[in-house]
Design a protein around this motif. Sequence first.
Motif, PDB file in Angstrom:
ATOM      1  N   HIS A   1      70.501  48.556  54.176  1.00 10.91           N
ATOM      2  CA  HIS A   1      70.810  49.839  54.842  1.00 10.91           C
ATOM      3  C   HIS A   1      70.123  49.926  56.207  1.00 10.91           C
ATOM      4  N   LEU A   2      70.188  48.875  57.002  1.00 11.35           N
ATOM      5  CA  LEU A   2      69.510  48.859  58.293  1.00 11.35           C
ATOM      6  C   LEU A   2      70.410  49.420  59.391  1.00 11.35           C
ATOM      7  N   PRO A   3      69.823  50.063  60.420  1.00 21.76           N
ATOM      8  CA  PRO A   3      70.616  50.430  61.604  1.00 21.76           C
ATOM      9  C   PRO A   3      71.179  49.176  62.264  1.00 21.76           C
ATOM     10  N   ARG A   4      72.271  49.331  63.011  1.00 20.20           N
ATOM     11  CA  ARG A   4      72.948  48.172  63.583  1.00 20.20           C
ATOM     12  C   ARG A   4      72.040  47.310  64.475  1.00 20.20           C
ATOM     13  N   PRO A   5      71.211  47.901  65.344  1.00 15.66           N
ATOM     14  CA  PRO A   5      70.327  47.051  66.165  1.00 15.66           C
ATOM     15  C   PRO A   5      69.359  46.222  65.317  1.00 15.66           C
ATOM     16  N   LEU A   6      68.846  46.807  64.239  1.00 15.29           N
ATOM     17  CA  LEU A   6      67.936  46.070  63.362  1.00 15.29           C
ATOM     18  C   LEU A   6      68.665  44.967  62.609  1.00 15.29           C
ATOM     19  N   GLU A   7      69.923  45.206  62.247  1.00 21.27           N
ATOM     20  CA  GLU A   7      70.717  44.170  61.582  1.00 21.27           C
ATOM     21  C   GLU A   7      70.886  42.950  62.494  1.00 21.27           C
TER      22      GLU A   7
END
Length: 326
Positions: free
Chosen positions: A32-38
């Motif tokens: 469930h990570l934000p897109r930048p963290l992914e």
Amino acid sequence: MCLHLPILQLKLWLRNQSSVDQVSEFILIGFHLPRPLEVFFSVVLLLVFLLTLAGNFTIITLVCLDQRLQTPMYFFLCNLSLLEVLFVLSITPKMLVNLLSMNKAISFLGCVSQCYFYFFLGTTETILIAVMAFDRYAAICKPLRYTIIMNGWVCINLVLGCWIGGFLSTLGPIILLFNLSFCGSNTIDHFFCDYAPMIKLSCNDVHFQLALENVLSSVVLLSSLFVTVVSYIYVIVTILRMHSAKGRQKTFSTCAAHITVASIFFGSAIFMYSLPSQGFSRQIQKVVAVFTAIVTPLLNPFIYSLRNEKVKEAFKDCLRKWAFSQ
């Protein structure tokens, strides 16, 4: 016979696809990570993946090419590195695809295959670590009989036993999986197709499948852990009884890498599968699973190479030969 049965189960499952509202794919939620963290995590994961392959392939190459490393200990280490390569290949590529794309789906057969290879290779590694511990016991506690106890034929049979044991012990639960119907939710709260979270999505009663999987994994894990612990207890006692301080230091440094790898492997496995699978502990399990499936295969070759003088010497010689050949 054991190979025909899963094929038959697969054919029956495919035949029933048209008549049953069967789930054809699963969604791997991940973290469930934000897109930048992914994206950031995918870059880190790719670097770790490449380093893992490079480190383990280096160990395999050195053991195969250098005459000094063609002994039982390095034969087992070569098989461990091969297992680590296959292990990360079964998990990491699909994980990278899921992180980089918006589509987190994996087909039913792809999910079953990933689940099987994850547990097959993990089980094989569990048994192999116990075999490596026994090898160190034989080398240090029975040095005069070591070449007889761990002769070439015995080593080959032990490694074959590890692979066959891993193959057979995980085959039963996978065969039973094809008898289940998946007609509800198709969302798996994990970054790979773990067995328990997957079959809990089935419309059928899965208590027997879960019990069988728990029994088989517990037998393999606890028996391997017992052999490993007992072997290293004997090793440590033997080392402490040595009169020479230099001999104690040299012998212990040889076993330190083995003990470190075994501690990391069994510690993370026990921690991950002894936790309940609900709530906050599920997130902890996923973090520990990342460590087991991604970080540990990276650490193993570096732990062995940094702690082992023969491996370092073989690596330097290999670099010299390559440099002179240019």
